[in-house]
Structures are given as C-alpha cells and as structure tokens.
Design an enzyme around this catalytic site. Sequence first.
Site, mmCIF file in Angstrom:
data_model
loop_
_atom_site.group_PDB
_atom_site.id
_atom_site.type_symbol
_atom_site.label_atom_id
_atom_site.label_comp_id
_atom_site.label_asym_id
_atom_site.label_seq_id
_atom_site.Cartn_x
_atom_site.Cartn_y
_atom_site.Cartn_z
ATOM 1 N N GLU C 143 0.425 -0.989 0.121
ATOM 2 C CA GLU C 143 -0.825 0.159 0.056
ATOM 3 C C GLU C 143 0.981 1.643 0.102
ATOM 4 O O GLU C 143 0.905 2.046 1.067
ATOM 5 C CB GLU C 143 -1.181 0.385 0.975
ATOM 6 N N GLU C 300 -5.836 -8.431 -0.918
ATOM 7 C CA GLU C 300 -6.500 -8.390 0.654
ATOM 8 C C GLU C 300 -8.278 -8.096 0.486
ATOM 9 O O GLU C 300 -9.293 -6.818 0.056
ATOM 10 C CB GLU C 300 -6.454 -7.561 1.386
#
Lengths: 666, 666, 666
Positions: C143, C300
């Site tokens: 991220e 995810e």
Amino acid sequence: MFRFGVDYYPEHWPRERWEMDARLMQEAGVNTVRLAEFAWSYLEPRPDHFDFEWLDRALEILYAHGIQAILGTPTASPPPWVMAMYPDAYRVLASGQRQTYGNRREYCPTHPGYRERSRIITQAMAEHYANHPAVIGWQIDNEFGDRCYCPICRANFQAWLQEKYGSLDAVNAAWGTIFWSHVYTEWSQIPVPLETGGVPNPGLALDYDRFMSDAYVRFQREQVDILRRTCPNHFITHNFMGFHYDRINYFDLARDLDFVAWDNYPRLAWRRVMDVPPASRAIEHDTMRGLKGKNFWVMEEQSGSGGWQTVGMTPRPGEIRLWTYQAIAHGADAILYFRWRTNRFGTEQYWHGVLDHDGRPRRRYREIQGIGAELQRIGDQLVGAESRPQVAIVLCYDTRFAFQIQPNHPDFSYPGLLASYYNALHRRNVGVDIVSPTADLSRYKAVIAPALYVLGQEAADNLQRYVENGGILLTTARTGVKDETNAVVNMPLPGLLAEVCGVEVDEYDTLPTEVSVPLELTLPNDTTAGEVAHARLWCDVLIPTTAEIVARYRDQYYAGRAAITLNRFGRGQALYVGTVGDAVLHETLIDWLVQAAGVPSALTTPDGVEAVERWKDEQRLLFLLNHANDTRDVILPTSMIDLLTDRTVEGRVTLEPKAVMILRGA
Amino acid sequence: MFRFGVDYYPEHWPRERWEMDARLMQEAGVNTVRLAEFAWSYLEPRPDHFDFEWLDRALEILYAHGIQAILGTPTASPPPWVMAMYPDAYRVLASGQRQTYGNRREYCPTHPGYRERSRIITQAMAEHYANHPAVIGWQIDNEFGDRCYCPICRANFQAWLQEKYGSLDAVNAAWGTIFWSHVYTEWSQIPVPLETGGVPNPGLALDYDRFMSDAYVRFQREQVDILRRTCPNHFITHNFMGFHYDRINYFDLARDLDFVAWDNYPRLAWRRVMDVPPASRAIEHDTMRGLKGKNFWVMEEQSGSGGWQTVGMTPRPGEIRLWTYQAIAHGADAILYFRWRTNRFGTEQYWHGVLDHDGRPRRRYREIQGIGAELQRIGDQLVGAESRPQVAIVLCYDTRFAFQIQPNHPDFSYPGLLASYYNALHRRNVGVDIVSPTADLSRYKAVIAPALYVLGQEAADNLQRYVENGGILLTTARTGVKDETNAVVNMPLPGLLAEVCGVEVDEYDTLPTEVSVPLELTLPNDTTAGEVAHARLWCDVLIPTTAEIVARYRDQYYAGRAAITLNRFGRGQALYVGTVGDAVLHETLIDWLVQAAGVPSALTTPDGVEAVERWKDEQRLLFLLNHANDTRDVILPTSMIDLLTDRTVEGRVTLEPKAVMILRGA
Amino acid sequence: MFRFGVDYYPEHWPRERWEMDARLMQEAGVNTVRLAEFAWSYLEPRPDHFDFEWLDRALEILYAHGIQAILGTPTASPPPWVMAMYPDAYRVLASGQRQTYGNRREYCPTHPGYRERSRIITQAMAEHYANHPAVIGWQIDNEFGDRCYCPICRANFQAWLQEKYGSLDAVNAAWGTIFWSHVYTEWSQIPVPLETGGVPNPGLALDYDRFMSDAYVRFQREQVDILRRTCPNHFITHNFMGFHYDRINYFDLARDLDFVAWDNYPRLAWRRVMDVPPASRAIEHDTMRGLKGKNFWVMEEQSGSGGWQTVGMTPRPGEIRLWTYQAIAHGADAILYFRWRTNRFGTEQYWHGVLDHDGRPRRRYREIQGIGAELQRIGDQLVGAESRPQVAIVLCYDTRFAFQIQPNHPDFSYPGLLASYYNALHRRNVGVDIVSPTADLSRYKAVIAPALYVLGQEAADNLQRYVENGGILLTTARTGVKDETNAVVNMPLPGLLAEVCGVEVDEYDTLPTEVSVPLELTLPNDTTAGEVAHARLWCDVLIPTTAEIVARYRDQYYAGRAAITLNRFGRGQALYVGTVGDAVLHETLIDWLVQAAGVPSALTTPDGVEAVERWKDEQRLLFLLNHANDTRDVILPTSMIDLLTDRTVEGRVTLEPKAVMILRGA
C-alpha cells in the site's frame, strides 16, 4: 474537630490586608487554611536562598485568630529561575511539542535536576515548619497529572522496562513486536508513543502509561520520605482530581499518603449547564473515599464562578451549602473553599473565590459564614463517621489506560459505563464503594465490574473467589479481553471469567451510535413495565456453557441469540451483560441486582432528593439533600432528629430547594 | 479630482499587452492605478541591484493614457533571496511553528536584517520616483498584520518592557507574577505567550499584543521617514483591513500616515451568503474614517469573486456600483478596484479582477466602465465632502486584545457587541463615528462605549468629563473591569466609571448560550410594543448608588434585581446596561438614546434602503442606497436633485434593486 | 486456476500451530497465500544477516497442503535497526512534523540509505526464493502512499525540476513566480509546499505532487528491476488501494507491474453504516481493472471487522461471499482474504481475520469454506474472463492533485462527481471502464470526462479525435481550466475543448452548499417526469458558439441563460454540463447518453440487485448480485444456467438476500 476553611494566598495581597483577612475568616468559622503551594518564587527567590519570613508572619496572624494551616510543597509551579536552569525539564506533549514557560505543571516528572530542586525546597520547608504550632500537615505538589514524552522520559522508560522485563526478548515477546517488524535489538531503540509515531503497539502504549503514572508516584514518594523523616507529627496528603481524572493510577498515588484530599468543582467554566446532576458529584466523592477505603478531605471546594479565559456560572444561592453537605455525606472530614479572595492577577483571575476581586464580603461570604456556624456546632458529630456500602463498583486504571489507547468504539466510554451503573444505584439511594480489582470484596453483597478489559490472574481469581463464596457479580462485554501485556487473550471471551460466567462470546458486532437493538429480557423481576431496554454500541453474541439466557437480541442478524446470561457458580451468581446498554437496561439490571442481593436503600426519595447514610460509631446519620429547584416531600419511616435544627421530624417532611437535613434516630 | 482606478500588475503580463490594458482602463474612466507593491523580485532581482526600467515603461504607457500611480513599497512579500539571506527572519506563529517560504507576509517585523532590506528597497524606489510626474503617492507594504513569536521578537519584547517599566520589580508588580511563582529575576527569563506556554498571565499577554502592534507601527515609520525625506510632495498611506481586523491598534498605525486607505471585500470566498448585510460594510467604512477622523481611500474594492483555493460568489449585477457609492457615502475620496485582470498564476489565481484570466472585457468591466463615466461627471461634487455624525461609538484596541486573551464568555464577541449597537443606529440611518476612548467627544450628542473592559484613568476622565458637560453615555457590563496592566481593578465594578454610572455590580453570572433572561424595562420611551428584550451571556446584578433602575431581570435567582440603570451626573446622563442583550434590547436602548439626545436620522427608510449624509461645504448630500433585491419606495420631505441623473425628485421615490441616488437640495 | 486464499503471518504464531493452520486452510479450499510482507525483522534481524529458515519451514508446510505463495518485499515496515541507522529517513508530514518510530510507512521514499536497504533485502529474498516451487510471485512493499516533505525530498525535488525544466527561467515562467515576488534565483531556494508555507503557488504544488508520485514509482521500479532479473519466472504486483486513494498516479504505478492487485474493505471501522452501497465498491474494482486495462487480484478481501483503535461492524452473513463474487464480476482473477487469523498483538489487533484471536474456526471461516468449495468447482470457468464495457469514464490524476490544491468550492469533490456519474450508469447495469485521459477511446460508444480540470494538448486532441470520429462526449464545468503547469489557460473556457463543445463560458458563479438552482431541461428524452434537476455549487453561464442549448437556469441573475449545451462536432456529439448537478440531473443525462449512444444494459434489475457481464472467450457470463436485505425478483429474457447450482433458470427468478447467481446461456 471538623476542619473548615479556605485556600489562602497571603502572598498575593499587601501585608496591611492580612489582619483583615484573618478576622473575616474567623468570623466565618474558618479554623484551617491551605497555604504556599504556589509560592516557590517567594520561598526560594534564588537557588538555595530561602525566605520564610513572610509565611511566618502570615501564620502568626492566622494562628492569632485560631486558624491552623496545611502547607503545600510548591513544586507544581516552578519559578522562572528553576526552568532557566534546566531547559530540558519542560514537559513534551504527546504531539511532540515541548512546553514553554508561562503556566504551571510544565515540568517533566522524571527530570533529575527538577527532582533535586523539589527535594531541596521540600527539605527546607520541612525543617523550618516541623515544629510550628500553626502547621498541621502537608499537601504534596498540586493536582499531579499529564504525561511527558521527552527524551529523558524515554531513557527512564527504557530503564523501567529493563527493570520490569529483564531482557529485550521478554519485551519483544510481551508486546508481540514481530507485528510490523518492530523487534527491538537495542534498549535505546524503544520509542515513546508520540503521536508522530502513529497508532502505537498496544503493549508498549499501556506500559508507557503505567510508567508515567509511576513517575508521579515516585516523584511524590521523594517528598513524602523527606516529610515523614523531618515532620513526623504532620499528616501528608495530595489534592486529587476525582473520578473523572484518568491519567494516573490513583490507587497507587494514594498508597503513600495518610488520606486522600480532592478538589470539587461542580460548576466549571466549560460545563455551563443549568443543573448539576447530583450523581455526577456523588461518584467523585465515592471514588475518592474508595482510593484508601477511608474518609477524605475536600481540599478545594468551589465557592464562586470557575474559569480562566471565560467565566462559568456562579453557584446559585444554597448550592455551596448543598455541595458541602453532599461531600460530608459521602465521607468528607474537612472542607476548604477555593479560594479565599478572587485573584486580581494571573491566569486564574476568573477562578472566583469567597470574596470578589475587591475583597468585600458579599453573598458567597455570607453563605459560607452560615455553613461555618453550623459546622462549629455539629461538626464533631460528623467527623470520622463511616460509610458502609454493601455494593462495590470495580474501577481499574489499567483498563482505563487501555481504553484510552483503543476505545474499541468511538462513542464507548469506560467511565461513562461505570457512571451509568452508578447512576442506577444512586437513583435508589444505594451506597456504593468504588474499589480496585484486587480489593477485598468479602464485605459486599454485590459487585459490579463493567468492561474489566485488562484482567490479570490475580484480579480474576479475586472475582472468582468472590462469586464462589456467595457474591453476586455483574460484568459486561469487553471484560477479560486483554491480559496484562495488553494482548488479546488466547481463549474465548470473557477469557479468565468465562467459567465463572458460564458463557462464551461466539462473535461480536459494533453498531453505529444512532442504532440500537431492542432486548427481550427474561429476568425474574423485570419491573420496567413497557419501557424496552436496548443494546448499544457493542453486541456480543453469546453461547451459554453453564449459564441461562436472561436476555435476547430482537434485531440484526443475531436476533433471537443470547445477549445477557446468568450463571450460578459456587454459592454465588454471575450476570454477564454482553453489550453496552441504555439507562433503561442498567436500571432494570440494578433493580434485579439489589433485590437478588438483598441490598437496602437509604430511603426512597423523589427525583432530585439524595439520601445518604453514614455511621458515627453505631449512630446512623441520614443525610437528605434536595438538589431540585423546587420543594420535595420525603416520607420518614420513624421519628428522627435533624442535627441542623435540633428539631424532631417524622412522617412527611418537606425540603425546600437546595435544603439539607442530617437526621439521627430520635 | 475623484481618484478612480484599479490595482494593476503589469509585471504579470507580456509587455505587448500593456498598451491594450492602458487603453481599456482609459475607456473605463480610470485615472489612477496602484503599482508594484508585490514586485520586489523585479525591482531588486539581486541584493542591491535595482531594475526600474520595466516600471518606468509601464508608467510611461499609463501616463500617456492620463493615468497616474500610487507605488507600493514591496516589503509585504520578500523574494526568495531575501529570506535565504536571513533564515531566522521567518515569522513564528503562536503555535511555535516557524513559517517557511511560499506565500507572503512570512517575515518577522522586528528582524533587523529584514528591516534593513526594507529600508534599502524603499530608499532606492523613493529616489528613483521622487519627481516622476506619473507618481502621486505611496502605499507602505500591504495589509500589515499577524503576530510573530520568534526569539528575536522575544528579545525585542524584553527590551520594550525595559523601556516601558524600567525595572523587573515594576514588571513583576504590574503582572502580579507571584501568582503561580512567575517572578522574573532576569529580563531574559520573560517568555512570549506561545500556545505551548498554556493560558498566559493576562498582563504579559496584553503587553505582548501591544508590543506586536507597536512593532508594525515602528516598521511602517521607518519607511514613512524615508519617503517623507525623499519624496516630500507625495502622500503616504497604507491599506488597512477595516473594522474586523483586530491584531494591530489601528489608531496608532494611522497616526504617521496622511490618510487611511483600506480594502473592501463584501463577498469573500469563505463568506458565501446570498445577501450582504449593508450595516456590516458601513461599520467598516465608518471605522476607517474614524481612525484619523477624516476621509479615506478604498485602495482595493472587490470587482469579482474572491478566493484562493476556492472561488466565492461573484458580485451580482449592480453590486459593484452599490458598494462603490456606499463607500463614497461613508467618506471615500477614491476607489480602486482589485485587480485589473485576474491572474493566471500564483496563490491568488481565483481572486478575480475586472477582467477575467483571458483578458477580455465582460460584464464586470462594463459595470465599472459605467461607474467611471458617472464619476468623471460628478466626482468633483463628492470628493472631500464631510461626514458629521452626532453619535460616537468607542472602539478600544487594548480592550479588543484583552478579550482575545480572556473572552470572558466563549460566545461573547466585543466587535459583535459594538456591531449590534451600530446596527441599531444604522437601521435608523443615524450617522456614527467610531472613535478611540481618548478622542475629543465634545461634538457628540451621545456616546456608546460598550464593554470598555480595559479602562485607564485618562479614558475614564474623558468619559466622565463628557457626561459632566451634558453628554449621554451608554456603557455596559464588562466596562472598567481592568486597569491598563490587565489586572482586575481593586474596587467595585464598573470601576472608574462606578460614580458616573451611579451603580455597583453586586455580583455577576454567565448563562449558557441557549438560555436568555427576559427583562422588564421601564425606560420612558420603550417602543418595542410586545417584543420582550432579553439578557444574554452575561448578567450583572446591580445595586444603584445614585442611579435609577430602568430594567430588571425576570428570571434566574436574580429575578427582580436591577439589570440596567440610568444616572444623572453633572449635566448629562449615563446608562449602564449590565448585560449583553439581544437585538431587541439594543434597538430599544438606541430608540431611547437618540430621542433623549435629540439626534436626527438622515431619513426614515424601509428595510434594505440605507440613507447617509455628507456635507460638501454647506451643501448636504443625501445618499440613498437600495441593498434589497426588489424595488423600495422612499418618501422625500422636500424636492431634491439627483446628481446621477440631474433630475429633480420629490415625494415618493422608487429605487430599483441595487439602485443609488445622490440627492442635494433643489 | 482460480487463486483463492488468505494473507498469512506464520511469524506471529508458534511453530506448533502452523500445521493446524495449513490443514484448516486446505479444508477451506485455499490454494494461495501471501507471506512475509511485514517480516523484515525476522528476515534480516541484523544488517546483512539473513534468516530464511522460518519462512522455508512455513512454505514447506503450506506446500505440503497444496498451497503456494506470493512473497511480499518487507519494505513497508522497517525494523528499528534500519531507522536507527538513518534518523533522517523518517518521513516529514506536510505539517512539518517528522514521523517517529512505532507504526509503519514512516520512511521517506527518496532517502538513499533506505533505498539501499530496500535493494539489499529484496535481492537477498529474490536469490533465496527464485526457484522455490511454492513461490509464484511477488508483491512489492505494501500500500504505497503518503507524501514526504523532508529536506532530502526537497533536494530531490529540485533535481527533478532541473531534469524537467532545464533552467530556473523555465521554472519561474511555468509557475508565474513573479506573483508575490517568488522569482527563484538559485535552485536551492525552491521550497516544498509545507503547510507552514501557507497556500502555495499552484504550479509548484502540482509539480510537487507529481514528484512525490514519481518517487514511489521509482522506488517500486528499483525492486521490480531486481526481481525481474533474479526471478524471471515470477509475476510481480503491488497491492493498490482502489479508486478512493488519491496520492499516487496509479496509472504510472501500474505500468511496471504484471497486473494490479488491490485491498477491498467494504466495512471499515470508521465507516459504520448499516448497508454498503454496491456502486461504491463497483467503482473501486472498475478503477483497478482500468489501470492496466486487464483483470486484477484482490490481494486483501475483508473477512472480519476492521479497525485499529476501534472495531468496525462485522460482515453480515453472506456479505463476504457477495463481495467475493462482486469482485469476480468486475474482473478479479484471485481473492485472498485478510487475514488468516486475527492478531493478538500490535496496532492491528482489531483488524479481524478469518479466525478470531483464539484461532478457532467460527462463522466467518465456515462462510469462506463454502466459497472455497464453490470456486474449486467453477473457478476455471471464471478466471480470465473479460469485461467489455462500451462506456468509459476518464480519471485524471493531475486533475485530482490540482483539486486537492485548489478545491474550487469547499464542497466540490472530483471523485464525488465521477462517482455520481458512475452511480447513474451502475444503476442501469451499464458496464464502465475507468481510463486515463490519453487512453485509446475508439472502442467506447460514450465517454464521460467530468471536470477535466488540468488538460494538456495530448488529452485534448485525444478527446477531440474521439468526437470527430463519432463518439459521444460528456464533459462539465471546470474542464480545460488549467494547462499542464496548473496555470489558468489564456483563452475562454472550456479552453482546449471550447471548439469541440461549441461553447464559451461567459462567467461563472458559485453557490452556498444549501442553495441549488432548478434547471429547465430540453433534452429530447428527458424522462425524469416531474422531478426537477438542479445545479449545485458551481454555475457556468454559457454562450453557445455552435452548440444548442439543452438546459437553462431558472434562478439567480442568470435565470434563462444556458447551463448545458449539446454540440455536433465531426461525426460525434459533445455535451457540456456547465454545473455540478444533483443525482436527478446526472441520471437524466446518463439516460439520454446511453440511449443516444445505443449502449445496452446488462439487465434491468430492481434497486439493490447488480447485474454485471463478463465474457469467457465468447461465452457471456451474467452475474446477479442481490445486495439488498430482502428477496428481489429479476426477469430473465432467456433460459440460462446458473454455474453455482448447475440449474437452469428462466423468467422470474427470486434472489434471496445477499444471493448470487452466475448465469450463462442454456
């Protein structure tokens, strides 16, 4: 003797005025003052040069008017020269900002230089006043609090951890530092939980909060040690900040003191409401009494508008008297009003005292004079009287710190949940002790331990033993979630209490604050009669193992599943409330609890009238306090005598607004 | 000659465009521009290397089109090289953060290096343009403001205090530093009131605000001295920011200037409302006129949407003209629109001007062209006309600073209270002067001095003399509370005005903002007819000494007690309003006041129509301004001539939305 | 093969547990895990000392249960020793605050030391695992995001500018630095846009945001280069953060990767709402697919309550399955649930996974097990299927950054405007591609480019060519305002698109947020039937040059003037919407657009039921997803087969709450 007085700052006023002040005090019944807790600049104007002449003179004048004094060690506000000596003694906030000069409490509590200056001034004062006839005791510093995050605290934290854990491996294991690769390989790497570090590791954060609480306890102990050694005949206390203050483990801080004192401000500048809820003050007093399980002093009682930059509402006529007797009803053995005269200078210009800025006695002086006269007459009958509650609420500072770190739900409040159960008891005039999780519980018929989030083995054993031996325990969601390292337990919730409660949390959900879930209660004595209790914020979905279900959810995907369970365990019972409820729920549960436990009420009273019991030896004193703005009637079961009027009263009694009665058997 | 023009930045555009710009300006009636106040980078591209060629060329082109110029000293925005030269010249905010490069006004006003660079560029410009035929005057810097808290300011503050007080003992006494042991034993210990220092000592904080105000006054004076010496034929001004700007004592800042200029933006980006309240602009103009008691310039008048990161509402058709004539009605002798052309680059990309980014004339250009044509015709009849109000409102910057330090009530606003009384006068078209507390008041029939919180002996004597000599004074709660050190006075409130007002404040209370207390008024000419006036926020409970009670509270524990009193003193009267009232109260009191004082209205007009008077020699000019969005009728008492149309009007006159009339006797 | 799995952290748990974890995974159908992306502390416990033994062992156990792994390079969270090595590698926030240790992503992405450590650990892992049979690919870091403003970034920014512009003169010209005299005369003077610098120059600010985006692209490329060289048989991806993440130009970041992966959390802790709007997730998936114009992974996928300090709502029964198939419907070729087991330690204690803290499988495990079984059966029929939308929405990161710098209106949201048009299409089940402004548009029947604020020549030519060739373009107010330097264009708006749109903006106005202006629409197929569309926030007043007017304002001073125009240009049409509309307007315009363009809907469905198409070779797959909380009926035009049940369905079909169907032709 009932200690009645004011917090007095002779150093703020010309000497010519002191005699007049002492006379006005004496006329108001004052027998005790607190002095000097902010006077370091005058006591030690330059390093190691002391000047007690002015304070000696003030004590002399006061003593001549029958007034004795508690002296404050003046370390809460260092003179400029102290901070100029130690530029790194300024406290660093969690934001990373370092405090600068201009207020008070700007010091770092672990700074060695500051601690040395604190010992020096304490020793000098102690030696000078050890045998002064006007001096009866000491207050350490003033309103300890607020955390520091400076480099010195960081180093001291690392040392504290080394002492606690022994090795870095143990620290890494306790905190689970492999998460996000925080494995510390040198002690010096361990950070303090500054906001710039982002949301911290919960284990590290809880240890830091404990370390900071300890820092104040240890700082206080240094002064206590000096005073005990030098002034063996004096008592030692500190002025605490009540139930609502949440940065120090107050049970720890109270340990080294003779008794607890605290500062009671029902009408703060930043809490501008027409009426002060009586229970909001009662819980403060009961908590302060609970810290050492004994009576306390009110070292600062509000006597005028509060405020620094703004001015709060002024106490309404009768309120000062009402607050005074409420404090006494809950265990106060002394009342000092803050402050004698409203200061003309400084940050607290608008923190009003008994007299206004111009020093003239007006309404508030006259009200206090009236109280003084009453207490001169009846104080002896009140002082030392005991509170004997049969219900305890468990307050856990580790839990409180842990919820500061992880609130679990943005609108969840741990003290708010405690207060909600407290309010339900207060409304029924059931006396309450506030106790620590490892306190001796054997004297209580019921124990309420809401959200006991951080739960160690010792506390769990204590509660289990209590239930085994016949006690009734109420606990709630978020109990037993964490072990003492602030890690989530490796077992079904409520963790160490799962067996006592006979229940397992199958899963949990949180709710938007505006959404609540109605509950279907099947408690035997649910007397809510139509008002539906609701779950809020947090919903455990329960699977009873040995418990019975006493409430079910009526909405959400867990509609029909268990929300509250009741378990018989040993000779006692454990009620597990798997949610944060609304007031209806808490009142319903308390209704059940006091009935099941057989806990009596002091008296049944209408809304707004508080009834509180104390025992002076075996004489029961019943305090009736009308907090309402209109008259209220109360029915007395027997004929009684009102200490304040010496009159016998019976049957229906009318209390005027803000009126007080102190009744004993006729 | 009526100065009409724009703020022009030729340096932002290619030279090829300049001729076209000058032609379009000339066609719009422009005779004056402001130039160069942000052009330091081009005027002095490197230290001590000056380049005036481009500005000479721009002036030449403009002059050829009949346009003259005010030059701005460019010190409001230093080039990168200046700040690279003095890294410690960046201003430090109260938060402790040091500014970095990228905007404007990042400089510390007391930095000696910055001050030197300011003198150098000012001297160079002054010498070059002293005798230029196109140059008529100077604007110093741009919109002075914002406080600095840097170490250099700290040292200069300590020096300023030494100059003011002479000794540390005097400082300690003035500020009452024994409170919390802040007794300074070295000058260098004295801090600046950074937010990291917590809520400061009020005496220190007020002195710091005065010091910072002085810092700008002194910085300005250095440039004024250079310009006076070098350009004796030029006027000197500065562009102020109106009534609402509150960080500098504007009376002081105006003192060294020939006249005041200011920047008027009725529709700011961050004030997105459908209608601009007329009084909100009128008070700004009247304050600017009051600073020197003479006419002023509008150096920047809004001509398009404002905004930096967001875009405000665009001026509605007719609004620019309405704002222009409103400014003139209140004393403007010149109008310059900001800015000529909307900038394609930089922070102010969305601060729109007369032309859009693409340089094409559209609606707003055409509207301004229309105004230009009118003023070419009638400007001579307006310029220099006098305002002659018979009512004054006292504005005190010491009080304003002191309320910033201690607002007394979180929702109390000192400028808001002044504006509320102003609005009541404006609604009746009663002209108002805004004056300092020590101004000569002899010309006024009534003086309104609300919440004159910091009150020195000189101002108190001035007000007392005014009443003695027959004036009518209105003052309010929070008057006379503080002496000039920002200490609370050692006497009953309203302190130095207690005798004039014939009243003592027995006690005071503050209210939650949502609670108000109805008043029972017994003023002779209370014309509110059913609408009940209310006390808000603050309630003095009064004991008249020589005054009569003219209003009583009808609620709270002080129901029935005095809220407002009226005292005859000398040949005058003093009305003490012991509360912050609502609009009904202020209108009622103003109704009484103007009647009691015999103050005439310019004209009675319907809501939304403003009537303002000026006198050109003995010729009265009556401005009628319809701020409403629909037509409004006005009744004229006599036959008059409208300067704008040269037509005679009488009796019922209809004003179109946003229409303006300027009438003189027929 | 359809990749189905979890994000797994064996390093958080005792080795004794690993076997059990692998077995439970296998029983849930897991064939893939992501590992090690936060394990730097264990992979390289000390500088240059690597330990892969534990990871080898974990891979061995997993592989034995048929599970393969993606490895994460662990650079998103450095161990303490890395940061201790480079104290200046802590990121500096825009506020000027430097991060401290305790979380993750605290590093500066341009720090040379950090970059070196990143290359070393990446190289070591790559070499060790290049030929491991259980390893199939890599995730770079985790991220990426958040800007740094440190001195090292400042120097690197100056170098980046030098590379981009060549000379300071070019920089000064591009940014228009003469505004406020910001002319830079040394490269070292150029600042970074810290908040302490005030509202920045828009040109500088946009270049800084591009530079920071580039910094991450370049950092990622260093790891990509190592992995490509060392592990030629492995794929490389990164886990993006969807449509809503706005700090990196994701088109650029995607370029060096094999495919995009992203992290999908429909129920975040800080977004506590009862129902998740389906379109809000669909736009995220479509954006992720659009970055490379190909299928993506969900690296995810939410499997429990989210939260760090607070706990979010838990996924309702059926939601995890619904979200899984929604992701697949929009182009996901793999789903990994985050995380396997809820962590007992660390900041993410309350970011719940498939298993709870105690490791026991409960409801969420069982739900995922069910999905696993389904995908083992039908995954092959889904993997690699294509989305073939006929409508594109243009997303421009330069525009997005520029609106962060200047929002134009405080309540204007660029992604909000895109989403509003997207929602109108989603409601009709019209598939959408999200594309960059320079993408090949030839395959689309309609292109929607709202507020294309920063518009370079290449993008403008692309859109013009698209319309010339027969496309239908919808664009809006605030299009073509800026050139690529973030300067306002020197031409009438919409600038480079003025000709294509056949319109000029005569002027513009902004509105208070609570005020809207009704529109009079004259589009041929306005089907709103009584509901009036409104303009909001921004109103362009339009002058058509070649366009026709299709909507007029009905209020404000521009009542009757053009608000929306339609222009025929080449073989296509351009609709210019001169305002930010409400949902009614956007739905009306989309109704017109899809009809005019002849774009089919996947299926007409009731509210709450999403219909999405994909093509597996030439087999059309129709996904039906019932997001509602009750049953919904859908009418199928033909007989079809549901892959999930293998049953044939036709006519009226009932979908249970949260039910899914995947239909193909019978």
